[in-house]
Motif scaffolding. Structure first.
Motif, short mmCIF file in Angstrom:
data_model
loop_
_atom_site.label_atom_id
_atom_site.label_comp_id
_atom_site.label_asym_id
_atom_site.label_seq_id
_atom_site.Cartn_x
_atom_site.Cartn_y
_atom_site.Cartn_z
N GLU A 629 0.82 -1.21 0.00
CA GLU A 629 0.00 0.00 0.00
C GLU A 629 0.85 1.26 0.00
O GLU A 629 1.89 1.34 0.67
CB GLU A 629 -0.93 0.02 1.21
CG GLU A 629 -1.88 1.21 1.19
CD GLU A 629 -3.06 1.05 2.12
OE1 GLU A 629 -3.99 1.88 2.02
OE2 GLU A 629 -3.08 0.11 2.93
N VAL A 630 0.40 2.24 -0.76
CA VAL A 630 1.02 3.56 -0.80
C VAL A 630 0.02 4.53 -0.19
O VAL A 630 -1.01 4.84 -0.78
CB VAL A 630 1.35 3.98 -2.24
CG1 VAL A 630 2.07 5.32 -2.25
CG2 VAL A 630 2.19 2.91 -2.93
N VAL A 631 0.30 4.98 1.02
CA VAL A 631 -0.61 5.88 1.73
C VAL A 631 -0.16 7.32 1.50
O VAL A 631 0.99 7.57 1.15
CB VAL A 631 -0.62 5.55 3.23
CG1 VAL A 631 -1.78 6.23 3.95
CG2 VAL A 631 -0.70 4.06 3.44
N PHE A 632 -1.10 8.26 1.66
CA PHE A 632 -0.75 9.67 1.46
C PHE A 632 -0.23 9.86 0.04
O PHE A 632 0.78 10.49 -0.19
CB PHE A 632 0.29 10.09 2.50
CG PHE A 632 0.59 11.56 2.58
CD1 PHE A 632 -0.41 12.50 2.50
CD2 PHE A 632 1.88 12.01 2.75
CE1 PHE A 632 -0.14 13.84 2.57
CE2 PHE A 632 2.17 13.36 2.83
CZ PHE A 632 1.16 14.27 2.74
N PHE A 633 -0.95 9.23 -0.92
CA PHE A 633 -0.42 9.17 -2.28
C PHE A 633 -0.89 10.34 -3.13
O PHE A 633 -1.85 11.03 -2.82
CB PHE A 633 -0.83 7.85 -2.95
CG PHE A 633 -2.32 7.65 -3.06
CD1 PHE A 633 -3.03 8.16 -4.14
CD2 PHE A 633 -3.01 6.93 -2.09
CE1 PHE A 633 -4.40 7.97 -4.24
CE2 PHE A 633 -4.38 6.72 -2.19
CZ PHE A 633 -5.07 7.25 -3.26
N SER A 634 -0.18 10.51 -4.24
CA SER A 634 -0.54 11.52 -5.24
C SER A 634 -0.14 10.98 -6.60
O SER A 634 0.36 9.86 -6.73
CB SER A 634 0.19 12.84 -4.96
OG SER A 634 1.58 12.69 -5.16
N GLN A 635 -0.31 11.79 -7.63
CA GLN A 635 0.01 11.35 -8.98
C GLN A 635 1.50 11.03 -9.12
O GLN A 635 1.88 10.22 -9.98
CB GLN A 635 -0.39 12.44 -9.99
CG GLN A 635 -0.28 12.01 -11.44
CD GLN A 635 -0.80 13.06 -12.39
OE1 GLN A 635 -1.38 14.05 -11.96
NE2 GLN A 635 -0.60 12.87 -13.66
N GLU A 636 2.33 11.62 -8.29
CA GLU A 636 3.77 11.36 -8.35
C GLU A 636 4.10 9.89 -8.09
O GLU A 636 5.15 9.40 -8.51
CB GLU A 636 4.50 12.23 -7.32
CG GLU A 636 4.38 13.72 -7.58
CD GLU A 636 5.02 14.52 -6.46
OE1 GLU A 636 5.94 13.99 -5.81
OE2 GLU A 636 4.61 15.67 -6.23
N ASP A 637 3.21 9.18 -7.41
CA ASP A 637 3.47 7.78 -7.09
C ASP A 637 3.24 6.85 -8.27
O ASP A 637 3.57 5.66 -8.20
CB ASP A 637 2.60 7.33 -5.91
CG ASP A 637 3.03 7.99 -4.62
OD1 ASP A 637 4.15 7.71 -4.17
OD2 ASP A 637 2.26 8.79 -4.08
#
Length: 796
Positions: A629-637
């Motif tokens: 899981e990638v939390v606190f995500f944005s398009q950069e991820d």
């Protein structure tokens, strides 16, 4: 904040806040130093989503980080501050205990491009980050896939291994050494951390060198050997993976905690599958996820002292179980549970707010859609799943005789349950042409038609050079944008479309259910022509041989009625008669076979999910598909080296009968899933005689080494991407040169060459020279890796 408790003010303009515990005080860490952690200290990290006030279900996360050299006094102070801060936040935060080197994915997600562990402690006069310090000599060990961390290690070749990345930091020069077994994505993320250190600690003035191949980087290797000495012997093999076994995570046990006299009694209550009704609001519980993570759930009516002792009791449980001391602990309060906790239960129902108000998405759904706001408010577009205002160009094809047949624009929205359709939407975004290809599948479509739908979609994608975004749509579950591009004219008929573009002979009576309030959300579905199919909240069209009844239920709105009137023409040209519920003529009921009970209660507002979207990175580790899981995500991820899965918690709730009768689609789904699993490569090596992964086609004729005949066989047991071409591809005699295949458009290829698999036609020797591996090795790779290499080498 209560100043007497020593709590600093929280800036309202930031999502993330970090404090270090120094001299029993919470000292704010400068923003440019976020991600730096001294091993002798404890830290408190608070994440408050900006949308917390507007979005129901969002919660803040409060992390308590313990350095591996932190003393008992520092840990005690940090624990006390966490409790005070939690009270100041109203108890709505999810609490986490993080140990150095074993932090949760949630914690690591906050710090881009990575976490840096620094030796020693932070003296009061020392800043977290000293800029323009060049008198330095250290070796950092960089680890991690999606979430990267760097640890200072011994300045020696003994610290190196083949599978990780190491950064030799010499002040004015920073050399990143990439192990021979590291992946391209690991190298890229390691370099992002290196560049971040260059900016934060050297003001961007240090030089960076990268060693991918020691033989080709002789100058950089001389510098490393001057500092580390000459390397003796080979580097050690990959460090054993200490990550938690995925099967271990699946072992979930729930424990009830109660107090007897002065002791805590922990009793096992249940294992999988867990249900929410096991949790009583006057108690608290420990949930053990196979020793990989410990959750403490606190009921809203549980005592204050019990809540304050949550971490200490969790640590006592960890000790009693013999788990490592660094085991992650998460404390959740009743009504403020994290998504990770909720997912461990069969189902989760969020308690409705006492005032009955609905927030967020429901407000947007209940109001009229203002498409003009989609460009200025991207968050609105994301919530409504609308990429634009649906004013682009639409093309529709029906799959017939396993080929795609174009449909007249006048009938674009008229689909049949026994068919499959391709709907291509073309629009412009920021001056660039974009494409969405919807693959619509009727509930009554056959297995062969569903296969043909996917094959024709691949052919279209090749024609558009891979620029199509493909969206699979199941009948009855059309997304908002699909409905919007058809301008409220989607009508789904039962049966199949014939070659004359007309459906099968209609029955004497046909009933249609109209749902929607405007051209952006309306759809019409044919339902069984019987009275029990009616509903007082909606509009129905009853078509007979001589008249069309437009039936308005008592609960329908004026917008629903208006949209239904625009749909009538697409269904029937017969005389239209409006019928109000309760005022039906006898012939209306006769056409439906007589009166029968039907739903007449006022429909409640839709239960809008309060779950927050979640992003996962997909990877293959030890032969298993692992989602991180990638939390606190944005398009950069959304890294170009990744395969990501975005879970928006959107699902269609169907009855058992609906699923069995049509929604399940058992045979086609099983066929496609089998094909996908065969093509999804989880193993990196050859099959050693076992039935290995299937390639799109079986390669024949080149195994004898003669190279005289190359034949593509679509009967090799896999799903052929071109099985439904209008005519079979002719056999190619002999191999083709690289000049005939590389960087050639489909129309410029020799006759008979499949543009989707140009590399097939190379000789074995040319293939080895170009791709650096044999054909067997290449086709044992994951399909996405094959596509990536083909793009880089001019074969896509």
């Amino acid at each position: 904040m209560d100043i007497n408790k020593g709590l600093p003010a929280i800036a309202s303009h930031r999502d993330l806040h970090v404090w270090i515990i120094e001299n029993q005080r919470m000292v704010p860490v400068p923003e440019r130093a976020y991600g730096n952690f001294f091993e002798e200290h404890c830290y408190i990290v608070l994440h408050v989503p900006r949308s917390l006030k507007a979005t129901q279900g969002a919660s803040s996360d409060l992390h308590y980080w313990v350095g591996k050299e932190a003393g008992a006094e520092a840990q005690g102070s940090a624990g006390a501050f966490v409790q005070h801060l939690l009270e100041a936040l109203g108890g709505a935060a999810v609490q986490h205990r993080e140990a150095q080197g074993h932090e949760s994915d949630c914690f690591r997600s906050y710090f881009r491009p990575g976490v840096l562990y620094r030796k020693g402690g932070l003296a009061s006069a020392l800043k977290h980050v000293e800029t323009n310090m060049y008198n330095i000599q250290r070796l950092l060990h960089i680890q991690g896939r999606k979430h990267v961390s760097a640890t200072e290690v011994e300045l020696s070749w003994n610290s190196f291994n083949k599978s990780d990345i190491f950064l030799l930091d010499l002040g004015k020069m920073m050399i990143q050494w990439n192990g021979p077994e590291t992946s391209i994505s690991e190298k890229a993320r390691g370099l992002a951390l290196t560049c971040s250190l260059q900016d934060r600690e050297r003001g961007g003035r240090a030089q960076i060198g990268v060693i991918d191949d020691e033989v080709k980087a002789t100058d950089l290797m001389r510098i490393m050997e001057a500092v580390l000495g000459c390397r003796v012997g080979n580097l050690p093999a990959s460090v054993p993976n200490k990550s938690i076994n995925q099967l271990q995570k699946a072992s979930v046990r729930l424990y009830h905690v109660c107090e007897k006299e002065e002791d805590s009694v922990i009793q096992e209550l249940a294992t999988c599958p867990l249900t929410q009704d096991l949790l009583r609001e006057e108690d608290y519980y420990i949930l053990d996820q196979g020793g990989s993570k410990i959750y403490v759930w606190q009921g809203r009516m549980s005592g204050l002292q019990e809540k304050k002792a949550a971490f200490s009791r969790a640590l006592a449980f960890i000790q009693a179980k013999g788990y490592p001391t660094y085991t992650n602990v998460e404390v959740v309060n009743d009504g403020a549970e994290s998504a990770a906790f909720k997912q461990l239960f069969q189902a989760w129902s969020t308690r409705k707010p006492e005032n009955g108000n609905l927030h967020g998405m429901s407000e947007l759904i209940r109001g009229r859609l203002d498409v003009g706001k989609l460009h200025s408010q991207p968050e609105l577009a994301a919530q409504l799943r609308m990429v634009d205002d649906a004013s682009g160009q639409v093309e529709v094809w029906c799959i017939q005789d396993l080929c795609r047949q174009p449909m007249d624009p006048k009938h674009h929205g008229q689909l049949y349950a026994g068919n499959c359709y391709l709907v291509l939407y073309t629009y412009q975004k920021m001056g660039r042409v974009q494409y969405i290809l919807y693959l619509w599948q009727g509930h009554q479509a056959t297995t062969s038609e569903i296969k043909a739908l996917n094959c024709n979609a691949e052919e279209l994608d090749l024609m558009y050079h891979g620029a199509l975004v493909r969206v699979h749509v199941t009948m009855g579950s059309e997304p908002p944008h699909f409905l919007a591009i058809l301008q409220g004219q989607l009508v789904v008929f039962q049966g199949r479309m014939g070659h004359n573009r007309k459906g099968l002979p209609a029955s004497a009576m046909r009933l249609f259910h109209v749902q929607g309030t405007d051209i952006y959300n309306t759809k019409t579905m044919e339902v069984p022509a019987r009275a029990s199919a009616l509903n007082s909240n909606d509009v129905f069209l009853l078509v007979t041989a001589s008249i069309c009844y437009l039936w308005f239920g008592k609960g329908c709105s004026g917008d629903q009625r208006e949209m239904a009137r625009t749909v009538v023409a697409a269904i029937s040209g017969e005389t239209k008669e409006t019928v109000l519920e309760g005022q039906e003529p006898p012939c209306f009921w006769e056409a439906l076979g007589g009166r029968a009970p039907y739903p007449s209660n006022k429909r409640l507002p839709e239960d809008v999910s309060s779950f927050q979207p979640r992003l996962f990175e997909c990877s293959s580790q030890m032969g298993q598909l692992v989602l991180t899981e990638v939390v606190f995500f944005s398009q950069e991820d959304l890294d170009k080296y990744d395969i990501m899965l975005l879970d928006t918690w959107q699902e269609n709730n169907q009855s058992y009968e609906e699923v069995v009768d049509g929604g399940l689609g058992a045979k086609p789904a099983i066929f496609e899933l089998t094909a996908e699993l065969n093509n999804f490569q989880l193993s990196r090596g050859p099959s050693h005689g076992r039935a290995g992964p299937l390639t799109p086609r079986t390669l024949k004729g080149s195994q004898d080494g003669s190279g005289n005949e190359l034949q593509l066989d679509s009967k090799g047991g896999g799903t052929s991407t071109s099985s439904y071409h209008s005519s079979p591809k002719p056999t190619i005699k002999g191999s083709l040169s690289r000049e005939q295949l590389m960087h050639q458009a489909a129309e410029d290829l020799p006759e008979g060459v499949d543009p989707a698999h140009k590399e097939f036609y190379l000789s074995d020797s040319d293939f080895q020279d170009i791709f650096g591996k044999s054909k067997e090795e290449f086709y044992s790779m994951a399909k996405w890796r094959q596509q990536q290499e083909k793009k880089q080498l001019g074969f896509f």
